[in-house]
Scaffold this motif. Structure first.
Motif, PDB file in Angstrom:
ATOM      1  N   ILE A 190       0.660  -1.064  -0.064  1.00  0.00           N
ATOM      2  CA  ILE A 190      -0.038  -0.026   0.180  1.00  0.00           C
ATOM      3  C   ILE A 190       1.075   1.275   0.072  1.00  0.00           C
ATOM      4  O   ILE A 190       0.763   2.127  -0.719  1.00  0.00           O
ATOM      5  CB  ILE A 190      -0.848  -0.002   1.437  1.00  0.00           C
ATOM      6  CG1 ILE A 190      -2.088  -1.085   1.065  1.00  0.00           C
ATOM      7  CG2 ILE A 190      -1.528   1.406   1.605  1.00  0.00           C
ATOM      8  CD1 ILE A 190      -2.827  -1.155   2.265  1.00  0.00           C
ATOM      9  N   TYR A 191       2.045   1.285   0.684  1.00  0.00           N
ATOM     10  CA  TYR A 191       2.579   2.458   0.971  1.00  0.00           C
ATOM     11  C   TYR A 191       3.823   2.671  -0.306  1.00  0.00           C
ATOM     12  O   TYR A 191       4.300   3.714  -0.207  1.00  0.00           O
ATOM     13  CB  TYR A 191       3.598   2.243   2.208  1.00  0.00           C
ATOM     14  CG  TYR A 191       2.606   2.665   3.405  1.00  0.00           C
ATOM     15  CD1 TYR A 191       1.436   3.104   3.517  1.00  0.00           C
ATOM     16  CD2 TYR A 191       2.949   2.538   4.668  1.00  0.00           C
ATOM     17  CE1 TYR A 191       0.686   3.321   4.657  1.00  0.00           C
ATOM     18  CE2 TYR A 191       2.415   2.633   5.848  1.00  0.00           C
ATOM     19  CZ  TYR A 191       1.276   3.169   5.834  1.00  0.00           C
ATOM     20  OH  TYR A 191       0.483   3.379   6.889  1.00  0.00           O
ATOM     21  N   THR A 193       3.636   1.403  -3.587  1.00  0.00           N
ATOM     22  CA  THR A 193       3.312   1.172  -5.078  1.00  0.00           C
ATOM     23  C   THR A 193       2.204   2.248  -5.368  1.00  0.00           C
ATOM     24  O   THR A 193       1.308   1.951  -6.204  1.00  0.00           O
ATOM     25  CB  THR A 193       2.804  -0.371  -5.377  1.00  0.00           C
ATOM     26  OG1 THR A 193       1.630  -0.420  -4.482  1.00  0.00           O
ATOM     27  CG2 THR A 193       3.959  -1.287  -5.127  1.00  0.00           C
ATOM     28  N   VAL A 194       2.517   3.521  -4.861  1.00  0.00           N
ATOM     29  CA  VAL A 194       1.618   4.617  -5.121  1.00  0.00           C
ATOM     30  C   VAL A 194       1.881   5.084  -6.501  1.00  0.00           C
ATOM     31  O   VAL A 194       3.166   5.294  -6.934  1.00  0.00           O
ATOM     32  CB  VAL A 194       1.693   5.813  -3.993  1.00  0.00           C
ATOM     33  CG1 VAL A 194       0.810   6.589  -4.266  1.00  0.00           C
ATOM     34  CG2 VAL A 194       1.461   5.256  -2.652  1.00  0.00           C
ATOM     35  N   LYS A 195       0.911   5.430  -7.292  1.00  0.00           N
ATOM     36  CA  LYS A 195       0.951   6.102  -8.742  1.00  0.00           C
ATOM     37  C   LYS A 195       1.342   7.379  -8.525  1.00  0.00           C
ATOM     38  O   LYS A 195       0.858   8.322  -7.609  1.00  0.00           O
ATOM     39  CB  LYS A 195      -0.355   5.767  -9.546  1.00  0.00           C
ATOM     40  CG  LYS A 195      -0.704   4.364  -9.760  1.00  0.00           C
ATOM     41  CD  LYS A 195      -1.973   4.196 -10.811  1.00  0.00           C
ATOM     42  CE  LYS A 195      -2.171   2.627 -11.001  1.00  0.00           C
ATOM     43  NZ  LYS A 195      -3.565   2.687 -11.854  1.00  0.00           N
ATOM     44  N   GLU A 198      -0.868  10.266  -6.924  1.00  0.00           N
ATOM     45  CA  GLU A 198      -1.700   9.911  -5.953  1.00  0.00           C
ATOM     46  C   GLU A 198      -1.195  10.234  -4.490  1.00  0.00           C
ATOM     47  O   GLU A 198       0.127  10.146  -4.355  1.00  0.00           O
ATOM     48  CB  GLU A 198      -2.082   8.526  -5.951  1.00  0.00           C
ATOM     49  CG  GLU A 198      -3.065   8.243  -7.260  1.00  0.00           C
ATOM     50  CD  GLU A 198      -3.088   6.812  -7.395  1.00  0.00           C
ATOM     51  OE1 GLU A 198      -2.787   5.941  -6.539  1.00  0.00           O
ATOM     52  OE2 GLU A 198      -4.321   6.219  -8.291  1.00  0.00           O
ATOM     53  N   PHE A 200      -1.145   8.236  -0.401  1.00  0.00           N
ATOM     54  CA  PHE A 200      -1.365   6.859   0.158  1.00  0.00           C
ATOM     55  C   PHE A 200      -2.803   6.416   0.224  1.00  0.00           C
ATOM     56  O   PHE A 200      -2.994   5.283  -0.283  1.00  0.00           O
ATOM     57  CB  PHE A 200      -0.900   6.651   1.259  1.00  0.00           C
ATOM     58  CG  PHE A 200       0.733   7.095   1.583  1.00  0.00           C
ATOM     59  CD1 PHE A 200       1.606   6.215   1.212  1.00  0.00           C
ATOM     60  CD2 PHE A 200       0.978   8.355   2.278  1.00  0.00           C
ATOM     61  CE1 PHE A 200       3.009   6.674   1.086  1.00  0.00           C
ATOM     62  CE2 PHE A 200       2.582   8.467   2.352  1.00  0.00           C
ATOM     63  CZ  PHE A 200       3.400   7.812   1.722  1.00  0.00           C
ATOM     64  N   TYR A 201      -3.871   7.066   0.530  1.00  0.00           N
ATOM     65  CA  TYR A 201      -5.250   6.929   0.716  1.00  0.00           C
ATOM     66  C   TYR A 201      -6.042   7.861  -0.169  1.00  0.00           C
ATOM     67  O   TYR A 201      -7.217   7.194  -0.232  1.00  0.00           O
ATOM     68  CB  TYR A 201      -5.590   6.818   2.329  1.00  0.00           C
ATOM     69  CG  TYR A 201      -4.863   5.815   2.953  1.00  0.00           C
ATOM     70  CD1 TYR A 201      -5.470   4.538   2.898  1.00  0.00           C
ATOM     71  CD2 TYR A 201      -3.697   6.084   3.826  1.00  0.00           C
ATOM     72  CE1 TYR A 201      -4.750   3.477   3.697  1.00  0.00           C
ATOM     73  CE2 TYR A 201      -3.217   5.119   4.338  1.00  0.00           C
ATOM     74  CZ  TYR A 201      -3.594   3.708   4.559  1.00  0.00           C
ATOM     75  OH  TYR A 201      -3.073   2.801   5.048  1.00  0.00           O
ATOM     76  N   ASP A 203      -6.617  10.673  -3.349  1.00  0.00           N
ATOM     77  CA  ASP A 203      -6.351  11.413  -4.758  1.00  0.00           C
ATOM     78  C   ASP A 203      -6.383  12.845  -4.482  1.00  0.00           C
ATOM     79  O   ASP A 203      -6.561  13.443  -3.478  1.00  0.00           O
ATOM     80  CB  ASP A 203      -7.288  11.076  -6.054  1.00  0.00           C
ATOM     81  CG  ASP A 203      -8.410  11.435  -5.838  1.00  0.00           C
ATOM     82  OD1 ASP A 203      -8.864  12.537  -4.968  1.00  0.00           O
ATOM     83  OD2 ASP A 203      -9.571  11.017  -6.645  1.00  0.00           O
ATOM     84  N   ARG A 214      -4.388  -1.410  -6.192  1.00  0.00           N
ATOM     85  CA  ARG A 214      -3.300  -1.268  -5.467  1.00  0.00           C
ATOM     86  C   ARG A 214      -3.672  -2.058  -4.054  1.00  0.00           C
ATOM     87  O   ARG A 214      -2.839  -2.807  -3.518  1.00  0.00           O
ATOM     88  CB  ARG A 214      -2.730   0.204  -5.066  1.00  0.00           C
ATOM     89  CG  ARG A 214      -1.664   0.449  -3.870  1.00  0.00           C
ATOM     90  CD  ARG A 214      -0.864   1.616  -4.052  1.00  0.00           C
ATOM     91  NE  ARG A 214      -1.870   2.635  -4.132  1.00  0.00           N
ATOM     92  CZ  ARG A 214      -1.978   3.471  -3.049  1.00  0.00           C
ATOM     93  NH1 ARG A 214      -1.422   3.287  -1.957  1.00  0.00           N
ATOM     94  NH2 ARG A 214      -2.639   4.648  -3.265  1.00  0.00           N
ATOM     95  N   VAL A 367       5.757  11.044  -2.145  1.00  0.00           N
ATOM     96  CA  VAL A 367       4.333  10.755  -1.824  1.00  0.00           C
ATOM     97  C   VAL A 367       3.962  11.755  -0.763  1.00  0.00           C
ATOM     98  O   VAL A 367       4.490  11.744   0.333  1.00  0.00           O
ATOM     99  CB  VAL A 367       3.902   9.341  -1.661  1.00  0.00           C
ATOM    100  CG1 VAL A 367       2.457   9.424  -1.461  1.00  0.00           C
ATOM    101  CG2 VAL A 367       4.299   8.445  -2.377  1.00  0.00           C
ATOM    102  N   ASP A 373      -5.106  10.930   6.189  1.00  0.00           N
ATOM    103  CA  ASP A 373      -4.272   9.491   6.148  1.00  0.00           C
ATOM    104  C   ASP A 373      -4.234   8.771   7.356  1.00  0.00           C
ATOM    105  O   ASP A 373      -4.566   7.588   7.255  1.00  0.00           O
ATOM    106  CB  ASP A 373      -2.781   9.940   5.908  1.00  0.00           C
ATOM    107  CG  ASP A 373      -2.581  10.063   4.321  1.00  0.00           C
ATOM    108  OD1 ASP A 373      -3.488   9.874   3.536  1.00  0.00           O
ATOM    109  OD2 ASP A 373      -1.803  10.582   3.911  1.00  0.00           O
TER     110      ASP A 373
END
Length: 411
Positions: A190-191, A193-195, A198, A200-201, A203, A214, A367, A373
């Motif tokens: 989760i932490y 592989t952030v696009k 974006e 963490f949680y 947009d 994800r 990020v 969050d």
């Protein structure tokens, strides 16, 4: 003697105390006290008009206390430590000094620090509110003796999550667990592989992302590890967790570089030489932990507080002292050329691991933390994930329920 206002678990009310000119109080959590015991005498020797004291509480107690201090506008020290998991929420609540303001000019220091950590100290307005004092390049610690017992190559083990799980199946035949807690695998994915663009949680518009691929992938991998009986189902920072490191019944631990200091100093000192460290599985570069220094708006001695923060974060002396004495990895990139990075680490069987830590630190994508969050983290990792792992709840249903709850609580 230096005034040690509080060290350890006790809590003493200091609301209403007034600082004299030159007095700076530092609020934090262990092992910062060990770090400060070394650095404060050096700092005071060159700043004879300044007196530094500190107040320590355990990690959770410190952050609960700071939450109250910021909400009530009193009781906080002049310098406060904030864990990365809290930094976004604290900054965006508005209780810290804007360090981008002319009297601080923190933006001039930007290029001295690892990029992703610097960005984590920003507010949504683009200003700097906290300075990284240490970072947690994400790595995987592993027991060399356990790997040798099944003829495993770590290069092969970490090539994908499938190969990591296959390693766990071999270990199961030896009555050894792959990892202490499968939930940590979900947290890592989760932490890390952030696009781009974006959080963490959430947009950019503040909408939850928790039903995205994800999160489904993170929960799926963790559930497979749990369902196959490959994790010990032991939570971090428990006696059972420590025992797994000591007796070799847990083969790997996904963590920040900082875990080395804990392992060698107090968790499992008798296991020196049995450990190695490598990159995270599946080609991931990520951060696991880290700390920031900030000045509360209520601070009584902001000028000296800022000077002390700059000493702790922006001098090689202080940053390398943290690395050598408590295992905290520097956020200051100038330290990465220091000869100490070439030193073999005895606990890791002579591995020159600091080069790995530095490489990871400079590849972690930035990020920006967002206001909700902390709430989302609690709902997803402390509730929804446990329902999936422990109770067998359907993954997509758990994430949809989490999304609804996040929207309600954040609103």
């Amino acid at each position: 003697m230096r005034k040690l206002l509080l060290a350890g678990l006790a809590s003493v009310s200091l609301l209403g105390s007034s600082a004299q000119a030159g007095e700076v109080r530092f609020d934090g959590f262990p092992d910062f006290d060990s770090h400060l015991d070394i650095l404060i005498p050096k700092y005071e020797a060159t700043h004879p008009d300044v007196s530094i004291s500190y107040q320590m509480n355990q990690h959770a107690d410190h952050h609960r206390r700071l939450t109250t201090n910021l909400a009530t506008g009193s009781g906080a020290g002049d310098v406060v430590v904030v864990d990365v998991s809290f930094i976004g929420s604290f900054i965006n609540e508005g209780g810290f000094e804007n360090l981008s303001a002319p009297e601080y000019d923190a933006d001039a220091l930007k290029d001295h620090f690892v990029g992703y950590a610097w960005n984590q100290g920003k507010g949504t307005d683009g200003n700097q509110y906290a300075i990284p004092v240490d970072i947690g390049p994400g790595v995987m610690y592993y027991r060399r003796d356990v790997a040798d017992s099944v003829g495993a190559s770590m290069e092969d083990v970490i090539s994908s999550w499938d190969s990591y799980i296959e390693y766990g199946r071999k270990l199961k035949d030896q009555n050894v667990y792959l990892i202490a807690d499968a939930a940590e695998v979900a947290q890592l994915i989760i932490y890390t592989t952030v696009k781009e663009g974006e959080g963490f949680y959430f947009d950019e518009d503040g909408s939850p992302l928790v039903t995205s691929d994800r999160f489904v992938h993170a929960f799926t991998v963790a559930k497979q590890i749990r369902d196959e009986g490959l994790d010990a189902q032991v939570r971090a920072w428990t006696n059972e967790w420590y025992e797994g490191f000591k007796n070799g019944t847990v083969a790997t631990q996904l963590s920040g570089a900082w875990l080395l200091g804990h392992l060698q100093n107090w968790m499992a000192p008798d296991t020196a030489g049995l450990w190695g460290v490598t990159n995270l599985p599946d080609g991931i570069y990520g951060s696991w932990g880290g700390s920031f220094l900030a000045i509360p708006k209520q601070a009584k001695n902001k000028k000296d507080a800022w000077d002390f923060i700059k000493y702790l974060t922006n001098t090689s002396e202080a940053q390398l002292s943290g690395l050598k004495n408590i295992g905290s990895f520097p956020a200051l990139t100038a330290t990465y050329d220091d000869p100490s990075f070439d030193e073999p680490i005895e606990f890791l069987a002579g591995q020159q691991a600091r080069h790995l830590f530095a490489e990871v630190a400079q590849k972690v994508p930035a990020v920006a933390p967002r206001k909700g969050d902390l709430i989302a983290d609690d709902i997803v990792l402390r509730a929804a994930l446990l329902e999936v792992l422990n109770d067998g709840k359907d993954i997509e249903a758990a994430l949809r329920d989490a999304e609804r709850l996040i929207k309600r609580r954040v609103r």
